[in-house]
Design a protein around this motif. Structure first.
Motif, mmCIF file in Angstrom:
data_model
loop_
_atom_site.group_PDB
_atom_site.id
_atom_site.type_symbol
_atom_site.label_atom_id
_atom_site.label_comp_id
_atom_site.label_asym_id
_atom_site.label_seq_id
_atom_site.Cartn_x
_atom_site.Cartn_y
_atom_site.Cartn_z
ATOM 1 N N ASP A 184 4.359 17.381 -6.274
ATOM 2 C CA ASP A 184 4.004 17.590 -7.672
ATOM 3 C C ASP A 184 5.010 16.969 -8.645
ATOM 4 O O ASP A 184 4.951 17.205 -9.853
ATOM 5 C CB ASP A 184 3.830 19.080 -7.968
ATOM 6 N N THR A 185 5.924 16.146 -8.126
ATOM 7 C CA THR A 185 6.885 15.452 -8.984
ATOM 8 C C THR A 185 6.128 14.570 -9.968
ATOM 9 O O THR A 185 5.134 13.948 -9.620
ATOM 10 C CB THR A 185 7.838 14.591 -8.127
ATOM 11 N N ARG A 186 6.627 14.524 -11.194
ATOM 12 C CA ARG A 186 6.026 13.675 -12.228
ATOM 13 C C ARG A 186 7.024 12.598 -12.627
ATOM 14 O O ARG A 186 8.184 12.882 -12.865
ATOM 15 C CB ARG A 186 5.629 14.501 -13.447
ATOM 16 N N GLY A 192 0.826 -1.193 0.000
ATOM 17 C CA GLY A 192 0.000 0.000 0.000
ATOM 18 C C GLY A 192 0.861 1.243 0.000
ATOM 19 O O GLY A 192 2.080 1.156 0.059
ATOM 20 N N PRO A 193 0.296 2.375 -0.155
ATOM 21 C CA PRO A 193 -1.118 2.689 -0.042
ATOM 22 C C PRO A 193 -1.935 2.465 -1.319
ATOM 23 O O PRO A 193 -3.160 2.477 -1.257
ATOM 24 C CB PRO A 193 -1.115 4.171 0.323
ATOM 25 N N LEU A 194 -1.289 2.238 -2.461
ATOM 26 C CA LEU A 194 -2.050 2.061 -3.704
ATOM 27 C C LEU A 194 -2.347 0.602 -4.016
ATOM 28 O O LEU A 194 -3.489 0.230 -4.236
ATOM 29 C CB LEU A 194 -1.304 2.693 -4.883
ATOM 30 N N ILE A 195 -1.312 -0.202 -4.066
ATOM 31 C CA ILE A 195 -1.459 -1.625 -4.388
ATOM 32 C C ILE A 195 -1.361 -2.363 -3.062
ATOM 33 O O ILE A 195 -0.278 -2.483 -2.482
ATOM 34 C CB ILE A 195 -0.370 -2.112 -5.369
ATOM 35 N N ILE A 255 9.357 2.633 4.666
ATOM 36 C CA ILE A 255 9.534 4.075 4.801
ATOM 37 C C ILE A 255 10.967 4.288 5.270
ATOM 38 O O ILE A 255 11.428 3.628 6.204
ATOM 39 C CB ILE A 255 8.523 4.659 5.804
ATOM 40 N N VAL A 256 11.672 5.194 4.632
ATOM 41 C CA VAL A 256 13.086 5.409 4.913
ATOM 42 C C VAL A 256 13.255 6.727 5.667
ATOM 43 O O VAL A 256 13.178 7.808 5.068
ATOM 44 C CB VAL A 256 13.910 5.425 3.609
ATOM 45 N N PRO A 257 13.449 6.654 6.983
ATOM 46 C CA PRO A 257 13.643 7.879 7.764
ATOM 47 C C PRO A 257 14.870 8.637 7.266
ATOM 48 O O PRO A 257 15.911 8.051 6.973
ATOM 49 C CB PRO A 257 13.874 7.368 9.192
ATOM 50 N N ALA A 288 3.464 6.660 -0.882
ATOM 51 C CA ALA A 288 3.629 6.689 0.576
ATOM 52 C C ALA A 288 4.360 7.946 1.059
ATOM 53 O O ALA A 288 4.165 8.370 2.192
ATOM 54 C CB ALA A 288 4.369 5.439 1.053
ATOM 55 N N VAL A 289 5.175 8.529 0.184
ATOM 56 C CA VAL A 289 5.894 9.744 0.587
ATOM 57 C C VAL A 289 5.256 10.998 0.002
ATOM 58 O O VAL A 289 5.851 12.073 0.018
ATOM 59 C CB VAL A 289 7.408 9.677 0.255
ATOM 60 N N GLY A 290 4.033 10.851 -0.538
ATOM 61 C CA GLY A 290 3.263 12.018 -0.914
ATOM 62 C C GLY A 290 3.198 12.393 -2.380
ATOM 63 O O GLY A 290 2.607 13.408 -2.724
ATOM 64 N N VAL A 291 3.790 11.584 -3.267
ATOM 65 C CA VAL A 291 3.683 11.894 -4.694
ATOM 66 C C VAL A 291 2.264 11.552 -5.152
ATOM 67 O O VAL A 291 1.750 10.472 -4.847
ATOM 68 C CB VAL A 291 4.727 11.114 -5.521
#
Length: 177
Positions: free
Chosen positions: A51-53, A30-33, A41-43, A85-88
């Motif tokens: 807004d990265t594409r 997740g969060p998508l698949i 998650i890499v601290p 997971a990191v907001g993209v």
């Protein structure tokens, strides 16, 4: 103890400590698949602007092992999951998986696969998130695979070379494995 022996001992201790720490990392889907593509998650990792594409092509030639899922296909799920997971924004991620060589058989329906294809569900979920699967027509022809043998939504190209050239013209980058 010599200074070299001390250095080797320290390096070995750091390596073992790193292995112990690596074992504590929590990989999850997740969060998508939600069933495929576990990521951690890499601290401290550098932030990626929301807004990265991304327009990324994966090149797959190896089949899944022991009639299991093809881990190279699953890389697309990992890519989607880790960046979401990191907001993209998922709408900003456009992926294609170009398949040739023996891996073409991992994109075939049960009748051609010879059993239920263990990749079918994952491929369907990835396609639902916009991931394209493109088969090399040359490899397919060599293996006597036709368009009718492919899972729903899988595209047939003239060749993998053609598919990659067209994807590059559309702004895709090639993800190295």
């Amino acid at each position: 103890m010599t200074s070299r022996c001390i250095a080797v001992t320290i390096a070995l201790c750091c390596f073992i400590a790193g292995l112990a720490k690596a074992a504590e990392v929590d990989f999850s889907t997740g969060p998508l698949i939600t069933e495929y593509g576990p990521v951690a998650i890499v601290p401290g990792a550098k932030q990626i602007p929301a807004d990265t594409r991304f327009a990324v092509a994966f090149d797959v030639t190896a089949r899944g092992k022991d009639d299991g899922i093809n881990r190279r296909f699953e890389s697309a799920a990992r890519f989607l999951n880790m960046h979401a997971a990191v907001g993209v924004d998922p709408k900003n991620m456009t992926l294609a998986v170009v398949v040739h060589g023996p891996a073409v058989l991992d994109l075939t329906s049960a009748g051609r696969y010879g059993a239920t294809n263990p990749n079918a569900d994952m491929i369907s979920q990835l396609q639902a998130h916009g991931v394209r699967f493109v088969v090399c027509g040359q490899s397919a022809s060599y293996q006597d695979v036709t368009v009718d043998d492919l899972l729903p939504g899988v595209e047939m190209a003239v060749s993998a070379m053609t598919a990659h050239a067209l994807l590059q013209q559309q702004g895709y980058t090639l993800n190295p494995f």
